[in-house]
Design a protein around this motif. Structure first.
Motif, PDB file in Angstrom:
ATOM      1  N   GLY A   1      53.204 -23.640  93.090  1.00  0.00           N
ATOM      2  CA  GLY A   1      54.028 -22.636  93.741  1.00  0.00           C
ATOM      3  C   GLY A   1      53.699 -21.229  93.280  1.00  0.00           C
ATOM      4  O   GLY A   1      52.650 -20.966  92.702  1.00  0.00           O
ATOM      5  N   SER A   2      54.637 -20.329  93.545  1.00  0.00           N
ATOM      6  CA  SER A   2      54.383 -18.917  93.307  1.00  0.00           C
ATOM      7  C   SER A   2      54.606 -18.542  91.845  1.00  0.00           C
ATOM      8  O   SER A   2      55.413 -19.154  91.146  1.00  0.00           O
ATOM      9  N   TRP A   3      53.883 -17.511  91.414  1.00  0.00           N
ATOM     10  CA  TRP A   3      54.006 -16.964  90.072  1.00  0.00           C
ATOM     11  C   TRP A   3      54.962 -15.763  90.099  1.00  0.00           C
ATOM     12  O   TRP A   3      55.087 -15.077  91.105  1.00  0.00           O
ATOM     13  N   GLY A   4      55.570 -15.498  88.968  1.00  0.00           N
ATOM     14  CA  GLY A   4      56.316 -14.263  88.819  1.00  0.00           C
ATOM     15  C   GLY A   4      55.375 -13.111  88.538  1.00  0.00           C
ATOM     16  O   GLY A   4      54.140 -13.275  88.580  1.00  0.00           O
ATOM     17  N   GLN A   5      55.939 -11.962  88.215  1.00  0.00           N
ATOM     18  CA  GLN A   5      55.107 -10.789  87.962  1.00  0.00           C
ATOM     19  C   GLN A   5      54.545 -10.772  86.548  1.00  0.00           C
ATOM     20  O   GLN A   5      53.628 -10.017  86.245  1.00  0.00           O
ATOM     21  N   GLY A   6      55.068 -11.625  85.707  1.00  0.00           N
ATOM     22  CA  GLY A   6      54.601 -11.707  84.326  1.00  0.00           C
ATOM     23  C   GLY A   6      55.271 -10.667  83.438  1.00  0.00           C
ATOM     24  O   GLY A   6      55.874  -9.697  83.913  1.00  0.00           O
ATOM     25  N   THR A   7      55.151 -10.882  82.146  1.00  0.00           N
ATOM     26  CA  THR A   7      55.651  -9.918  81.169  1.00  0.00           C
ATOM     27  C   THR A   7      54.576  -9.752  80.096  1.00  0.00           C
ATOM     28  O   THR A   7      54.017 -10.732  79.594  1.00  0.00           O
ATOM     29  N   ARG A   8      54.282  -8.501  79.763  1.00  0.00           N
ATOM     30  CA  ARG A   8      53.158  -8.208  78.881  1.00  0.00           C
ATOM     31  C   ARG A   8      53.584  -8.255  77.428  1.00  0.00           C
ATOM     32  O   ARG A   8      54.582  -7.636  77.035  1.00  0.00           O
ATOM     33  N   VAL A   9      52.804  -8.963  76.626  1.00  0.00           N
ATOM     34  CA  VAL A   9      53.009  -9.029  75.182  1.00  0.00           C
ATOM     35  C   VAL A   9      51.790  -8.429  74.492  1.00  0.00           C
ATOM     36  O   VAL A   9      50.666  -8.852  74.756  1.00  0.00           O
ATOM     37  N   THR A  10      52.030  -7.448  73.644  1.00  0.00           N
ATOM     38  CA  THR A  10      50.954  -6.821  72.883  1.00  0.00           C
ATOM     39  C   THR A  10      51.275  -6.952  71.407  1.00  0.00           C
ATOM     40  O   THR A  10      52.340  -6.508  70.953  1.00  0.00           O
ATOM     41  N   VAL A  11      50.370  -7.579  70.676  1.00  0.00           N
ATOM     42  CA  VAL A  11      50.542  -7.758  69.236  1.00  0.00           C
ATOM     43  C   VAL A  11      49.512  -6.873  68.538  1.00  0.00           C
ATOM     44  O   VAL A  11      48.313  -7.135  68.591  1.00  0.00           O
ATOM     45  N   SER A  12      50.007  -5.836  67.915  1.00  0.00           N
ATOM     46  CA  SER A  12      49.110  -4.861  67.304  1.00  0.00           C
ATOM     47  C   SER A  12      49.846  -4.075  66.238  1.00  0.00           C
ATOM     48  O   SER A  12      51.052  -3.827  66.348  1.00  0.00           O
TER      49      SER A  12
ATOM     50  N   GLY B   1      61.161  -9.739  78.639  1.00  0.00           N
ATOM     51  CA  GLY B   1      61.199  -9.889  77.193  1.00  0.00           C
ATOM     52  C   GLY B   1      59.938  -9.503  76.458  1.00  0.00           C
ATOM     53  O   GLY B   1      59.911  -9.523  75.224  1.00  0.00           O
ATOM     54  N   GLY B   2      58.899  -9.162  77.187  1.00  0.00           N
ATOM     55  CA  GLY B   2      57.661  -8.766  76.528  1.00  0.00           C
ATOM     56  C   GLY B   2      57.775  -7.393  75.885  1.00  0.00           C
ATOM     57  O   GLY B   2      58.783  -6.705  76.019  1.00  0.00           O
ATOM     58  N   GLY B   3      56.726  -7.013  75.167  1.00  0.00           N
ATOM     59  CA  GLY B   3      56.717  -5.715  74.515  1.00  0.00           C
ATOM     60  C   GLY B   3      55.633  -5.625  73.472  1.00  0.00           C
ATOM     61  O   GLY B   3      54.754  -6.486  73.390  1.00  0.00           O
ATOM     62  N   LEU B   4      55.710  -4.569  72.678  1.00  0.00           N
ATOM     63  CA  LEU B   4      54.772  -4.341  71.591  1.00  0.00           C
ATOM     64  C   LEU B   4      55.406  -4.818  70.291  1.00  0.00           C
ATOM     65  O   LEU B   4      56.534  -4.437  69.970  1.00  0.00           O
ATOM     66  N   VAL B   5      54.674  -5.625  69.548  1.00  0.00           N
ATOM     67  CA  VAL B   5      55.185  -6.160  68.289  1.00  0.00           C
ATOM     68  C   VAL B   5      54.053  -6.193  67.273  1.00  0.00           C
ATOM     69  O   VAL B   5      52.882  -6.357  67.638  1.00  0.00           O
ATOM     70  N   GLN B   6      54.401  -6.032  66.020  1.00  0.00           N
ATOM     71  CA  GLN B   6      53.395  -6.077  64.955  1.00  0.00           C
ATOM     72  C   GLN B   6      53.006  -7.520  64.641  1.00  0.00           C
ATOM     73  O   GLN B   6      53.800  -8.451  64.862  1.00  0.00           O
ATOM     74  N   PRO B   7      51.816  -7.722  64.135  1.00  0.00           N
ATOM     75  CA  PRO B   7      51.434  -9.076  63.696  1.00  0.00           C
ATOM     76  C   PRO B   7      52.463  -9.643  62.729  1.00  0.00           C
ATOM     77  O   PRO B   7      52.960  -8.940  61.844  1.00  0.00           O
ATOM     78  N   GLY B   8      52.779 -10.915  62.936  1.00  0.00           N
ATOM     79  CA  GLY B   8      53.805 -11.561  62.133  1.00  0.00           C
ATOM     80  C   GLY B   8      55.197 -11.462  62.716  1.00  0.00           C
ATOM     81  O   GLY B   8      56.122 -12.125  62.221  1.00  0.00           O
TER      82      GLY B   8
END
Length: 117
Positions: free
Chosen positions: A105-116, A8-15
């Motif tokens: 326990g173990s972590w997942g691979q994570g999902t990157r969130v970029t707000v810019s 569900g991560g991704g690039l999103v604008q502020p706000g």
């Protein structure tokens, strides 16, 4: 052992808003406390939000009023609804089982969130 997959991560604008999802395996998921953590470049991994088996929640001060953690035990899913995103929310977000207020326990691979903009 709980296996976790974030999305569900991704690039999103502020706000803007994003909804993160975490798919978990394991027979006893409904009994587990779960948490969302995040790690920004060069910084430690910190708790963003937690949810106990009974549904009570807690949040880091920096996200209170903007983020909402929830769970669907039938689907073995944990969600993080993120609203009013700020550039400082930029990080890799991870979900994890929580025991004694600490990641367990173990972590997942994570999902990157970029707000810019």
């Amino acid at each position: 052992q709980v296996q976790l997959v974030e999305s569900g991560g991704g690039l999103v604008q502020p706000g803007g808003s994003l909804r993160l999802s975490c798919a978990a395996s394991g027979s006893f998921f409904s009994n587990y406390a779960m948490g969302w953590y995040r790690q920004a470049p060069g910084k430690q991994r910190d708790l963003v939000a937690g949810i106990r088996s009974g549904g009570s929640t807690n949040y880091a001060d920096s996200v209170k009023g903007r983020f909402t953690i929830s769970r669907d035990n039938a689907k073995k899913m944990v969600y993080l609804q993120m609203n009013s995103l700020k550039p400082e929310d930029t990080a890799v977000y991870y979900c994890v089982r929580v025991v004694g207020e600490k990641p367990f326990g173990s972590w997942g691979q994570g999902t990157r969130v970029t707000v810019s903009s």
